[in-house]
Enzyme design. Structure first.
Site, PDB file in Angstrom:
ATOM      1  CG  ASP A   1      -3.507   8.722   3.552  1.00 11.24           C
ATOM      2  OD1 ASP A   1      -4.143   7.670   3.328  1.00 11.24           O
ATOM      3  OD2 ASP A   1      -4.017   9.708   4.139  1.00 11.24           O
TER       4      ASP A   1
ATOM      5  NE  ARG B   1      -6.298  11.541   1.152  1.00 12.62           N
ATOM      6  CZ  ARG B   1      -5.722  10.479   0.583  1.00 12.62           C
ATOM      7  NH1 ARG B   1      -5.782   9.285   1.156  1.00 12.62           N
ATOM      8  NH2 ARG B   1      -5.107  10.599  -0.584  1.00 12.62           N
TER       9      ARG B   1
ATOM     10  CG  HIS C   1      -3.957   2.834   4.018  1.00 13.34           C
ATOM     11  ND1 HIS C   1      -5.226   2.473   4.416  1.00 13.34           N
ATOM     12  CD2 HIS C   1      -4.067   4.111   3.530  1.00 13.34           C
ATOM     13  CE1 HIS C   1      -6.061   3.455   4.175  1.00 13.34           C
ATOM     14  NE2 HIS C   1      -5.382   4.473   3.655  1.00 13.34           N
TER      15      HIS C   1
ATOM     16  CG  HIS D   1      -5.855   5.975   7.951  1.00 13.96           C
ATOM     17  ND1 HIS D   1      -4.627   6.490   7.561  1.00 13.96           N
ATOM     18  CD2 HIS D   1      -6.657   6.097   6.857  1.00 13.96           C
ATOM     19  CE1 HIS D   1      -4.696   6.899   6.310  1.00 13.96           C
ATOM     20  NE2 HIS D   1      -5.915   6.667   5.844  1.00 13.96           N
TER      21      HIS D   1
END
Length: 300
Positions: A100, A269, A98, A254
């Site tokens: 983000d 994150r 995907h 990723h």
């Protein structure tokens, strides 16, 4: 301060950056070098940053641009509105490729991920270069995907819930994730606002190609995704505590490798505000459902 040293990790994506102690007091010249490395290599890695805590990570991220909230629907870590706590220690899986937050019209420009607790083995992260994925498509296929648009959403994937290792846990997570539904139509190929490169904008949130039947749409998405995730376009990072990864969310996908069982794995994150993607024909992404203004401003 001497110039940073940038060492490529794989042939088409990824580099390790040494010679810098990350934080909020880096000079403009050093930040410019980091930006250049990021645009060139798509994802960059920093070892030995154990001194960073939540505030230090946030201060460093702010040097790269205006921050988003932690997530459009998932609560932030504690009282910090910018940090998303990615704790996979309980067996939760996020094992699909995907980019983000592509279900909103303003996906992040970049993400800053810091390792807090990692297993002694396993739990690596893979990144794919969506620019080289596009460039290595046959010319006729590039011409086709240049004109396509896809709908991205955070709606429940009921089939995925039913086939998960723990359906009840997955359902509870999905209910939070989709507590506000977002749908956005993006160009399948976007033009990078800084480099001018063309990159593929798909991934796990892309559910259908606009204007096509479900069967044809699924086939095209699978065909393009197979190109994105071809091993030649990828890099794999083995985490150590204190590692920091920064990736260009406009040029990558990723995923986590879930080979660590129930051993602790926790990372934090922070995401940097991004622009509204624009296709090859100059048409921007369009909102179908949901308002993401509370999540992120639109980057200039």
């Amino acid at each position: 301060m001497p110039s940073l040293h940038v060492s490529p990790v794989a042939g088409r994506i990824g580099a390790e950056v040494t010679g810098v102690r990350l934080g909020g007091e880096l000079s403009a010249d050093v930040v410019a070098e980091i930006r250049l490395a990021l645009l060139t290599h798509k994802v960059i890695f920093f070892r030995g940053q154990e001194h960073l805590d939540e505030s230090g990570q946030e201060a460093f991220a702010r040097l790269l641009g205006e921050l988003t909230t932690a997530h459009p629907t998932v609560p932030a870590l504690g009282g910090n509105g910018h940090i998303l706590d990615l704790d996979y220690s309980g067996g939760q899986k996020v094992d699909r490729w995907h980019t983000d937050v592509t279900f909103v019209d303003r996906p992040p420009a970049a993400s800053v991920l810091r390792a807090v607790t990692v297993p002694p083995a396993g739990g690596d992260t893979l990144w794919a270069n969506t620019v080289t994925a596009y460039e290595y498509l046959p010319a006729d296929l590039r011409h086709l995907v240049d004109r396509l648009r896809a709908v991205h959403t955070n709606r429940f994937d009921y089939a995925r819930i039913a086939t998960s290792d723990d359906p009840e846990q997955e359902r509870a997570r999905a209910e939070v994730f989709a507590s506000t539904v977002f749908e956005t139509e993006h160009p399948v190929v976007r033009v990078h606002p800084e480099t001018g490169e063309r990159s593929i904008l798909l991934g796990d949130f892309a559910r259908r190609v606009a204007g096509l039947s479900a069967v044809t749409s699924d086939s095209i998405i699978r065909l393009i995704q197979d190109q994105v995730t071809a091993v030649e376009n990828t890099v794999r990072w083995r985490w150590a505590p204190g590692d920091v990864a920064v990736w260009d969310n406009r040029a990558t996908q990723h995923r986590v490798v879930h080979d660590f069982g129930g051993r602790p794995r926790r990372l934090h994150r922070i995401t940097i505000a991004g622009d509204v993607p624009v296709g090859v024909d100059g048409s921007p992404s369009t909102v179908l459902t949901g308002d993401a203004t509370a999540y992120s401003p639109v980057a200039a």
